[in-house]
Design a protein around this motif. Structure first.
Motif, PDB file in Angstrom:
ATOM      1  N   GLN A 175     -32.355 -25.352  31.046  1.00  8.42           N
ATOM      2  CA  GLN A 175     -31.395 -26.166  30.540  1.00  8.42           C
ATOM      3  C   GLN A 175     -31.592 -27.827  31.301  1.00  8.42           C
ATOM      4  O   GLN A 175     -31.390 -28.637  30.401  1.00  8.42           O
ATOM      5  CB  GLN A 175     -30.058 -25.810  31.038  1.00  8.42           C
ATOM      6  CG  GLN A 175     -29.560 -24.339  30.670  1.00  8.42           C
ATOM      7  CD  GLN A 175     -29.899 -23.320  31.612  1.00  8.42           C
ATOM      8  OE1 GLN A 175     -30.953 -23.184  32.260  1.00  8.42           O
ATOM      9  NE2 GLN A 175     -29.000 -22.580  32.214  1.00  8.42           N
ATOM     10  N   THR A 184     -34.222 -29.296  29.230  1.00  9.50           N
ATOM     11  CA  THR A 184     -33.754 -29.728  27.705  1.00  9.50           C
ATOM     12  C   THR A 184     -33.061 -31.065  27.985  1.00  9.50           C
ATOM     13  O   THR A 184     -33.085 -32.009  27.086  1.00  9.50           O
ATOM     14  CB  THR A 184     -32.683 -28.751  27.385  1.00  9.50           C
ATOM     15  OG1 THR A 184     -33.361 -27.653  27.456  1.00  9.50           O
ATOM     16  CG2 THR A 184     -32.487 -29.005  25.915  1.00  9.50           C
ATOM     17  N   ARG A 243     -34.070 -34.817  26.164  1.00 14.63           N
ATOM     18  CA  ARG A 243     -33.122 -35.526  25.419  1.00 14.63           C
ATOM     19  C   ARG A 243     -32.926 -36.682  25.878  1.00 14.63           C
ATOM     20  O   ARG A 243     -33.016 -37.683  25.031  1.00 14.63           O
ATOM     21  CB  ARG A 243     -31.698 -34.530  25.359  1.00 14.63           C
ATOM     22  CG  ARG A 243     -30.447 -35.428  24.741  1.00 14.63           C
ATOM     23  CD  ARG A 243     -29.770 -34.527  23.839  1.00 14.63           C
ATOM     24  NE  ARG A 243     -28.824 -35.258  23.353  1.00 14.63           N
ATOM     25  CZ  ARG A 243     -28.815 -36.328  22.264  1.00 14.63           C
ATOM     26  NH1 ARG A 243     -30.109 -36.768  21.807  1.00 14.63           N
ATOM     27  NH2 ARG A 243     -27.881 -37.051  21.873  1.00 14.63           N
TER      28      ARG A 243
END
Ligand SMILES: Nc1ncnc2c1ncn2[C@@H]1O[C@H](COP(=O)(O)OP(=O)(O)O)[C@@H](O)[C@H]1O
Ligand SMILES: [Mg+2]
Lengths: 264, 267
Positions: free
Chosen positions: A249, A252, A256
């Motif tokens: 997570q 990620t 991004r």
């Protein structure tokens, strides 16, 4: 529509509220049309390419530069009123300690300034000594800044910022000049302090992973002129541990943000 | 072999300590030894080549003056000491106050800085007679000359020191809503102290020069007067002794300022 709504309510419950705020240096527009509401107790990190106006944004909020247009309110007050009431404190990239004062005396500085003029200085629950203990500097109260390491100096600066129990803490790349291990350690310590004090934090960084690790929200600024690119909510559990950075997570979010940063 | 190498590579703390104190001892011993050697050469040279005393007295002749004429030397030392010290305080005080005014008001700086520069460009030897004419043959003229010679370096350094505050320290002060006087007392003045002390160290030696130059021009007491008098009377050993007393005075003032600096500036 949102803006006028909060205006009418007096936005007392908003820690920092920017409404179409612009900052100009001569003809150069450093920040254009920034509108944001920062809830009390939130931890925001600010990310963006260098020179995009991150520092300028903190300087705008802290009444160091005036808005060319738009408004900035802190807990429903003007930035000047908030400054006079010591509602916010600032931590600079270099600790900005007074080299002739001991660590303790540096932490006491905000309590001395204004005392003779009869200004009511908000005094926090913690004494300067206790604050030094909180940042892990017990026993170094009498050390002069040049006798402390870079990380220790920055911790003294944080203790100094906390001495008037600010409701809003503004930090401009406070750990930018430190080595990675010291930085990790101070990140964890800062999260503890945030939890203990319940203060609102606006934290500028140029490290993507630091912004994800610390922030509940990451404010991405783009440059020329500086404006809000995006606000990314970070839904990672609290309290955070260093191991969090090895989770998918976390990575990620980093990926991004890296993508967004490249678009800027 | 590896054992002996280890022994060579390693220095125990005690060894290092004694090495340190030895190097400190050497630092004192080398210049001292050189000075003694030079004095010996001087003594031998003068005696060997039979140089007349009035041209170049031997070190022992000068020592004899210190023994025989000590009251005379002291009688002339005190006025110079007082003039130097008074000039030091007045000149530096004026420089500090004017520097503060300069930093607080650009207008004052623009008005007076060129004048300060102009006064500084006049050689002290040229202005000294004028001051003696104005203030008469008493101590006042010498104090003024000593003060004048201290003034400019301190002014320039103090202005630089007061302006040496980092922009971030000033932003910190602004965020704390500090008043102008709080910024001055808590930030500007302490920041300027290292600059001030480097100027005071210059002033500690130049103020003695100022007082002596003043005495050359018109005085009947003081080390400067004694230098002139012993020169004209070919009393070379007395002249040399007076010169040593003068430089001793400078060294004393310089060391005092250095000690004060060590005590005050710990950062
Ligand atoms: N006092 C100033 N005068 C003129 N330009 C400034 C000033 N402060 C910042 N700027 C300009 O504003 C832009 C944003 O600066 P800054 O907020 O410091 O960027 P950063 O995001 O790296 O902190 C930069 O282009 C900088 O050159
Ligand atoms: Mg910056």
């Amino acid at each position: 529509m949102d803006g006028s709504h909060t205006q009418k309510l007096g936005s007392r419950s908003i820690a920092a509220s920017l409404n179409g705020a612009c900052v100009k240096f001569g003809d150069f527009t450093a920040l254009a049309d920034i509108s944001l509401d920062i809830e009390p107790g939130d931890f925001w990190t600010i990310l963006g390419p260098s020179g995009c106006g991150k520092s300028t944004m903190l300087r705008l909020v802290s009444d160091l530069v005036p808005p060319a247009s738009g408004t900035v309110e802190i807990f429903g007050k003007t930035t000047e009123a908030a400054r006079l009431a010591r509602e916010f404190a600032f931590v600079f990239q270099d600790a900005t300690l007074l080299p002739w004062r001991s660590a303790l005396k540096n932490v006491e500085l905000p309590l001395e300034i204004g005392r003779k003029r009869g200004i009511t200085i908000p005094v926090g629950d913690r004494t300067p000594r206790e604050l030094l203990e909180l940042v892990g500097l017990k026993g170094r109260e009498d050390a002069l800044p040049h006798e402390l390491s870079g990380g220790m100096r920055q911790r003294v600066a944080i203790a100094r910022a906390l001495v008037c129990q600010p409701k809003l803490l503004l930090m401009d790349e406070p750990f930018g000049a430190l080595d990675e291990m010291t930085r990790d350690h101070l990140n964890l310590q800062l999260l503890d302090i945030w939890k203990e004090t319940g203060t609102t934090i606006l934290f500028v960084t140029h490290s993507i992973s630091e912004s994800v690790f610390l922030g509940q929200k990451v404010l991405m600024l783009e440059s020329n002129p500086g404006r809000v690119k995006e606000v990314v909510d970070i839904d990672l559990p609290l309290p955070r541990k260093i191991a969090l950075r090895d989770t998918p997570q976390f990575n990620t979010y980093c990926a991004r943000l890296r993508e967004l940063l490249e678009e800027c | 072999m590896s054992v002996s190498e280890a022994a060579v590579g390693e220095t125990s703390p005690q060894n290092r300590l004694s090495e340190q104190s030895r190097s400190r001892l050497m630092n004192i011993a080398i210049p001292l030894g050189t000075a003694v050697a030079l004095l010996l050469t001087w003594q031998l040279g003068v005696r060997l080549f039979n140089v007349p005393k009035y041209i170049a007295p031997a070190p022992t002749d000068i020592l004899a003056v210190f023994r025989d004429e000590f009251p005379l030397l002291m009688r002339n030392f005190w006025p110079t000491f007082i003039e130097s010290l008074a000039g030091f305080f007045i000149g530096n005080m004026a420089a500090i106050l004017i520097a503060i005014a300069f930093v607080h008001s650009r207008l004052v700086e623009r008005a007076f800085f060129p004048i300060a520069v102009f006064i500084n460009t006049i050689p002290i030897l040229a202005i000294a007679p004028i001051l003696v004419l104005i203030f008469g043959p008493g101590m006042t003229a010498k104090v003024v000359i000593a003060a004048l010679i201290c003034f400019f370096p301190t002014l320039v350094n103090m202005v630089r020191g007061l302006q040496s505050v980092s922009p971030q320290a000033l932003e910190l002060a602004r965020i704390l809503s500090a008043s102008k006087s709080e910024v001055f007392w808590k930030i500007r003045l302490p920041s300027s102290l290292p600059f001030l002390f480097s100027a005071l160290k210059i002033a500690a030696t130049t103020c003695v020069i100022g007082a002596i130059v003043g005495e050359w021009i018109g005085a009947n007491v003081g080390l400067g007067a004694l230098i002139i008098e012993s020169t004209f009377n070919f009393r070379s050993p007395l002249l040399y002794a007076t010169v040593f007393v003068s430089s001793g005075l400078s060294v004393f003032l310089f060391v005092s300022v250095t000690i004060a600096e060590k005590l005050i500036i710990r950062w």
